[in-house]
Design a protein around this motif. Structure first.
Motif, PDB file in Angstrom:
ATOM      1  N   LYS A   1      -5.853  13.369   6.790  1.00  0.00           N
ATOM      2  CA  LYS A   1      -6.044  12.427   5.730  1.00  0.00           C
ATOM      3  C   LYS A   1      -7.271  11.747   5.477  1.00  0.00           C
TER       4      LYS A   1
ATOM      5  N   GLN B   1      -6.482   9.987   1.600  1.00  0.00           N
ATOM      6  CA  GLN B   1      -6.872   8.897   1.381  1.00  0.00           C
ATOM      7  C   GLN B   1      -7.702   9.005  -0.140  1.00  0.00           C
ATOM      8  N   GLU B   2      -8.557  10.295  -0.729  1.00  0.00           N
ATOM      9  CA  GLU B   2      -8.527  10.820  -1.434  1.00  0.00           C
ATOM     10  C   GLU B   2      -7.739  11.128  -2.159  1.00  0.00           C
TER      11      GLU B   2
ATOM     12  N   GLU C   1       1.041  -1.238  -0.023  1.00  0.00           N
ATOM     13  CA  GLU C   1       0.474  -0.107   0.050  1.00  0.00           C
ATOM     14  C   GLU C   1       0.735   1.379  -0.222  1.00  0.00           C
TER      15      GLU C   1
ATOM     16  N   GLU D   1      -8.240   4.499  -0.125  1.00  0.00           N
ATOM     17  CA  GLU D   1      -8.710   4.473   1.446  1.00  0.00           C
ATOM     18  C   GLU D   1      -7.114   3.538   2.047  1.00  0.00           C
ATOM     19  N   LYS D   2      -6.058   2.830   1.495  1.00  0.00           N
ATOM     20  CA  LYS D   2      -5.650   1.852   2.622  1.00  0.00           C
ATOM     21  C   LYS D   2      -4.016   2.947   2.511  1.00  0.00           C
ATOM     22  N   VAL D   3      -4.134   3.761   2.497  1.00  0.00           N
ATOM     23  CA  VAL D   3      -2.882   5.116   2.023  1.00  0.00           C
ATOM     24  C   VAL D   3      -2.391   4.739   4.215  1.00  0.00           C
TER      25      VAL D   3
END
Length: 265
Positions: A216, A220-221, A11, A225-227
């Motif tokens: 956050k 994430q955008e 990720e 989402e899994k950053v």
């Protein structure tokens, strides 16, 4: 174990550097190049981050330390080809905005305070106090300007003019930095370098920041989402942890509180 297995997808990771507090040349000041340099270097070099995020919450301070930290961030960003995104919390003013402007993009909370692109020098004049108490001050110098703006002597007009020249030169450096980093984004119909401050929405209108957003959700955008967020910040020394410098820390806290209070915080 997944991160150690070959041929598995990792990720994306964003390195998050916290830049919080007054900017001062002394170690107790919290933010300076000697303290933050190793932290910043590690953030850019460890784990191949897809971006570096700056959490900025600073009312400013030393222009030299602001410049050193900002220059280090830019140098590593260009060397590693890693974008930098700043997220302003309560305030990024004066030197704090210098740090935020080192980023490629700046986000802020709607109530964040940004700007104060100016330079200030403050002090006290104590010569009358000495006179009232019968204290004679004796100072000997070699060089006409060696005792410039001595707080225990009356102000000299030439000293004040010299100080104003120095402040203006520093202001030019600040304006050049902001103009370069925010090139093509700054409003051209008003003077943004008067020391004025803005809340985030107005700051967007004049080009000092790019958008409203929190760390956050924005990351994430941008990266999914899994950053993964890997945080970096200056660590307190062993003596600090056990309270050996409580008096110094208390004095620093008072000074820092006064700086934040200038912006109603």
């Amino acid at each position: 174990m997944k991160q150690w297995l070959p041929f598995t997808k990792k990720e994306p990771t964003v390195a998050v550097i916290r830049l919080s507090g007054m900017i001062a040349s002394t170690a107790r000041g919290g933010l300076n190049d000697a303290t933050m340099g190793p932290v910043i270097e590690k953030a850019f070099r460890k784990g191949k981050p897809v971006a570096v995020a700056l959490e900025v919450n600073s009312p400013g301070g030393s222009p030299v330390q602001s410049s050193l930290i900002g220059a280090r961030i830019r140098r590593l960003s260009e060397e590693k080809d890693i974008p930098v995104i700043a997220f302003v919390e309560d305030v990024a003013a004066s030197g704090g905005y210098w740090l935020a402007a080192a980023a490629d993009e700046i986000y802020a909370d709607p109530s964040s305070v940004v700007g104060s692109i100016g330079v200030i020098s403050a002090g006290f004049g104590l010569h009358e106090l000495l006179q009232r108490n019968g204290v004679e001050r004796r100072v000997y110098t070699a060089g006409n300007s060696k005792s410039m703006l001595d707080p225990f002597k009356p102000e000299k007009e030439e000293d004040v003019e010299r100080l104003k020249e120095l402040l203006e030169d520093i202001h030019v450096n600040f304006k050049d930095h902001v103009s370069s980093r925010r090139e093509g984004k700054l409003a051209q119909d008003r003077d943004l370098f008067t020391g004025e401050i803005w809340l985030a929405r107005k700051a967007i209108e004049v080009g000092l920041i790019d958008a409203i957003g929190h760390l956050k959700p924005v990351l994430q955008e941008r990266f999914g989402e899994k950053v993964q967020l890997r945080r970096y910040g200056a660590k307190k020394g062993l003596l600090n942890r056990f309270g050996a410098q409580l008096v110094t820390d208390a004095a620093t806290g008072i000074e820092e509180r006064a700086q934040f209070a200038r912006f109603g915080l």
